[in-house]
Design a protein around this motif. Sequence first.
Motif, PDB file in Angstrom:
ATOM      1  N   ASP A 167      -5.089  40.457  45.497  1.00 16.46           N
ATOM      2  CA  ASP A 167      -4.284  41.661  45.715  1.00 16.46           C
ATOM      3  C   ASP A 167      -4.533  42.706  44.631  1.00 16.46           C
ATOM      4  OD1 ASP A 167      -3.101  40.615  48.014  1.00 16.46           O
ATOM      5  OD2 ASP A 167      -1.509  39.629  46.871  1.00 16.46           O
ATOM      6  N   LEU A 168      -4.672  42.255  43.375  1.00 14.34           N
ATOM      7  CA  LEU A 168      -4.966  43.187  42.288  1.00 14.34           C
ATOM      8  C   LEU A 168      -6.269  43.932  42.539  1.00 14.34           C
ATOM      9  CD1 LEU A 168      -4.169  41.355  38.917  1.00 14.34           C
ATOM     10  CD2 LEU A 168      -2.986  43.320  39.888  1.00 14.34           C
ATOM     11  N   CYS A 169      -7.280  43.198  42.963  1.00 14.59           N
ATOM     12  CA  CYS A 169      -8.602  43.793  43.152  1.00 14.59           C
ATOM     13  C   CYS A 169      -8.641  44.742  44.342  1.00 14.59           C
ATOM     14  CB  CYS A 169      -9.646  42.699  43.325  1.00 14.59           C
ATOM     15  SG  CYS A 169      -9.969  41.770  41.812  1.00 14.59           S
ATOM     16  N   LYS A 170      -7.682  44.616  45.255  1.00 18.30           N
ATOM     17  CA  LYS A 170      -7.636  45.493  46.416  1.00 18.30           C
ATOM     18  C   LYS A 170      -7.014  46.846  46.087  1.00 18.30           C
ATOM     19  CE  LYS A 170      -6.312  43.412  50.300  1.00 18.30           C
ATOM     20  NZ  LYS A 170      -5.544  42.481  51.169  1.00 18.30           N
ATOM     21  N   GLU A 171      -6.342  46.956  44.937  1.00 21.13           N
ATOM     22  CA  GLU A 171      -5.740  48.225  44.548  1.00 21.13           C
ATOM     23  C   GLU A 171      -6.829  49.209  44.110  1.00 21.13           C
ATOM     24  OE1 GLU A 171      -2.800  47.488  41.574  1.00 21.13           O
ATOM     25  OE2 GLU A 171      -1.713  46.023  42.789  1.00 21.13           O
ATOM     26  N   LYS A 172      -6.738  50.425  44.583  1.00 20.00           N
ATOM     27  CA  LYS A 172      -7.786  51.417  44.354  1.00 20.00           C
ATOM     28  C   LYS A 172      -8.043  51.662  42.876  1.00 20.00           C
ATOM     29  CE  LYS A 172      -9.296  56.056  45.682  1.00 20.00           C
ATOM     30  NZ  LYS A 172     -10.618  55.563  46.079  1.00 20.00           N
ATOM     31  N   GLU A 173      -6.987  51.646  42.063  1.00 18.19           N
ATOM     32  CA  GLU A 173      -7.156  51.933  40.638  1.00 18.19           C
ATOM     33  C   GLU A 173      -7.801  50.778  39.876  1.00 18.19           C
ATOM     34  OE1 GLU A 173      -2.647  51.106  41.129  1.00 18.19           O
ATOM     35  OE2 GLU A 173      -4.353  51.757  42.348  1.00 18.19           O
ATOM     36  N   ASN A 174      -8.062  49.649  40.564  1.00 18.10           N
ATOM     37  CA  ASN A 174      -8.673  48.497  39.908  1.00 18.10           C
ATOM     38  C   ASN A 174     -10.112  48.260  40.377  1.00 18.10           C
ATOM     39  OD1 ASN A 174      -6.371  47.897  38.397  1.00 18.10           O
ATOM     40  ND2 ASN A 174      -5.509  46.653  40.041  1.00 18.10           N
ATOM     41  N   GLU A 175     -10.788  49.331  40.732  1.00 18.21           N
ATOM     42  CA  GLU A 175     -12.153  49.179  41.231  1.00 18.21           C
ATOM     43  C   GLU A 175     -13.136  48.731  40.156  1.00 18.21           C
ATOM     44  OE1 GLU A 175     -13.123  52.860  43.089  1.00 18.21           O
ATOM     45  OE2 GLU A 175     -11.987  52.416  44.924  1.00 18.21           O
ATOM     46  N   ASN A 176     -12.736  48.798  38.880  1.00 19.18           N
ATOM     47  CA  ASN A 176     -13.610  48.335  37.800  1.00 19.18           C
ATOM     48  C   ASN A 176     -13.461  46.841  37.517  1.00 19.18           C
ATOM     49  OD1 ASN A 176     -10.979  48.876  36.853  1.00 19.18           O
ATOM     50  ND2 ASN A 176     -11.686  49.236  34.760  1.00 19.18           N
ATOM     51  N   LEU A 177     -12.697  46.137  38.358  1.00 16.90           N
ATOM     52  CA  LEU A 177     -12.538  44.693  38.214  1.00 16.90           C
ATOM     53  C   LEU A 177     -13.550  43.950  39.074  1.00 16.90           C
ATOM     54  CD1 LEU A 177      -8.656  44.138  38.419  1.00 16.90           C
ATOM     55  CD2 LEU A 177     -10.083  44.193  36.379  1.00 16.90           C
ATOM     56  N   MET A 178     -14.145  42.898  38.494  1.00 17.01           N
ATOM     57  CA  MET A 178     -14.986  41.988  39.252  1.00 17.01           C
ATOM     58  C   MET A 178     -14.477  40.573  39.034  1.00 17.01           C
ATOM     59  SD  MET A 178     -18.819  43.584  38.803  1.00 17.01           S
ATOM     60  CE  MET A 178     -19.491  42.625  40.180  1.00 17.01           C
ATOM     61  N   LEU A 179     -14.887  39.658  39.898  1.00 13.61           N
ATOM     62  CA  LEU A 179     -14.407  38.278  39.854  1.00 13.61           C
ATOM     63  C   LEU A 179     -15.561  37.313  39.634  1.00 13.61           C
ATOM     64  CD1 LEU A 179     -11.931  38.371  42.885  1.00 13.61           C
ATOM     65  CD2 LEU A 179     -11.363  38.515  40.465  1.00 13.61           C
ATOM     66  N   GLU A 180     -15.398  36.451  38.658  1.00 14.65           N
ATOM     67  CA  GLU A 180     -16.387  35.394  38.386  1.00 14.65           C
ATOM     68  C   GLU A 180     -15.900  34.101  39.027  1.00 14.65           C
ATOM     69  OE1 GLU A 180     -17.434  31.846  36.624  1.00 14.65           O
ATOM     70  OE2 GLU A 180     -15.773  32.858  35.595  1.00 14.65           O
ATOM     71  N   THR A 181     -16.797  33.309  39.585  1.00 16.99           N
ATOM     72  CA  THR A 181     -16.422  32.303  40.580  1.00 16.99           C
ATOM     73  C   THR A 181     -16.165  30.890  40.066  1.00 16.99           C
ATOM     74  OG1 THR A 181     -18.731  31.699  41.039  1.00 16.99           O
ATOM     75  CG2 THR A 181     -17.785  33.531  42.306  1.00 16.99           C
ATOM     76  N   SER A 182     -16.387  30.611  38.798  1.00 16.94           N
ATOM     77  CA  SER A 182     -16.309  29.212  38.351  1.00 16.94           C
ATOM     78  C   SER A 182     -14.893  28.662  38.401  1.00 16.94           C
ATOM     79  CB  SER A 182     -16.855  29.073  36.925  1.00 16.94           C
ATOM     80  OG  SER A 182     -16.007  29.724  35.996  1.00 16.94           O
ATOM     81  N   TYR A 183     -14.799  27.345  38.439  1.00 21.00           N
ATOM     82  CA  TYR A 183     -13.549  26.591  38.318  1.00 21.00           C
ATOM     83  C   TYR A 183     -12.740  26.533  39.609  1.00 21.00           C
ATOM     84  CZ  TYR A 183      -9.135  24.875  36.361  1.00 21.00           C
ATOM     85  OH  TYR A 183      -8.020  24.154  36.109  1.00 21.00           O
ATOM     86  N   GLU A 184     -12.581  27.662  40.299  1.00 23.35           N
ATOM     87  CA  GLU A 184     -11.741  27.687  41.502  1.00 23.35           C
ATOM     88  C   GLU A 184     -12.415  26.919  42.647  1.00 23.35           C
ATOM     89  OE1 GLU A 184      -8.966  27.692  43.832  1.00 23.35           O
ATOM     90  OE2 GLU A 184      -8.529  28.907  42.057  1.00 23.35           O
ATOM     91  N   THR A 185     -11.682  25.950  43.211  1.00 25.69           N
ATOM     92  CA  THR A 185     -12.235  25.123  44.291  1.00 25.69           C
ATOM     93  C   THR A 185     -11.323  25.037  45.515  1.00 25.69           C
ATOM     94  OG1 THR A 185     -11.295  23.120  43.278  1.00 25.69           O
ATOM     95  CG2 THR A 185     -13.589  23.673  42.725  1.00 25.69           C
ATOM     96  N   GLU A 186     -10.175  25.684  45.461  1.00 23.27           N
ATOM     97  CA  GLU A 186      -9.270  25.623  46.607  1.00 23.27           C
ATOM     98  C   GLU A 186      -9.840  26.448  47.759  1.00 23.27           C
ATOM     99  OE1 GLU A 186      -4.576  26.008  46.792  1.00 23.27           O
ATOM    100  OE2 GLU A 186      -5.558  27.936  47.076  1.00 23.27           O
ATOM    101  N   ILE A 187     -10.139  25.784  48.868  1.00 19.70           N
ATOM    102  CA  ILE A 187     -10.823  26.430  49.980  1.00 19.70           C
ATOM    103  C   ILE A 187     -10.034  27.615  50.550  1.00 19.70           C
ATOM    104  CG2 ILE A 187     -11.747  26.115  52.299  1.00 19.70           C
ATOM    105  CD1 ILE A 187     -13.433  24.907  50.059  1.00 19.70           C
TER     106      ILE A 187
END
Length: 244
Positions: A167-187
């Motif tokens: 939800d944070l990343c979907k906010e227009k003012e947070n377009e400078n955010l990227m997500l790194e994929t490690s650790y998370e495994t919940e499908i």
Amino acid sequence: MIIDFHAHVDRDPITKKYHVEELLQDMKENGIEKRVISTFFGSSIASANDKIIELVRQYPERLIGCAVINPKLDDAVDEVKRVSKFSEIRMIEFNSLEHGYRPEKFAYNICPILKVCEERHLVVKMFTGQGFYTMPEQWVYYTKQFSNVRFVIEHLGGSDYAYGTVDLCKEKENENLMLETSYETEIPSLNRAFSELSADRFLYGSNYPSNFTKLSIMKFNTLNLSDEFKNKMFYENAKKILNI
């Protein structure tokens, strides 16, 4: 091709020898072309960062340097200014769990640090996902102030905050955010992230050696991601923001 955006270099606690050979062998076995590395081990944060600079100089075609910064320390801003002068360092990493702080309490150091990152075009990585020291929302105060800085939320926000991070990343003012994929495994949380956010927002990370690199790659095989999506996540996005 794969660029691993998040890995660490461990060290033998007795001999103080850094396990770089093991790290490079793991890259070879898993098809990792380049790997971003940092370490928390050394006589000081500066010495740990110096080791990363040394290793990148030894293996410039394989390794990319990330400096660890602890904003609780009096010399934190000076350390960022120092390491930013080295071409081997392409980003800095905050780990509020490892160093034990709430990010919102240290604006007096974090804001000057981010100003240096803005001036020197350094990417900023933030540990998230394990407890009240590591909420992605704690960093939004800074990411909105420094919209020209590229911020990377490690572990997709982690097991505690994965859904809210989308939800944070979907906010227009947070377009400078990227997500790194490690650790998370919940499908379900992975499916939500990949279905609701653009492929341009993701960076593959292994979290080596804490997690198995092979498994960090295999988990994507069951998610029905397109080849174009995976190519961006595994390679193109990192290549772009690091100007490789």
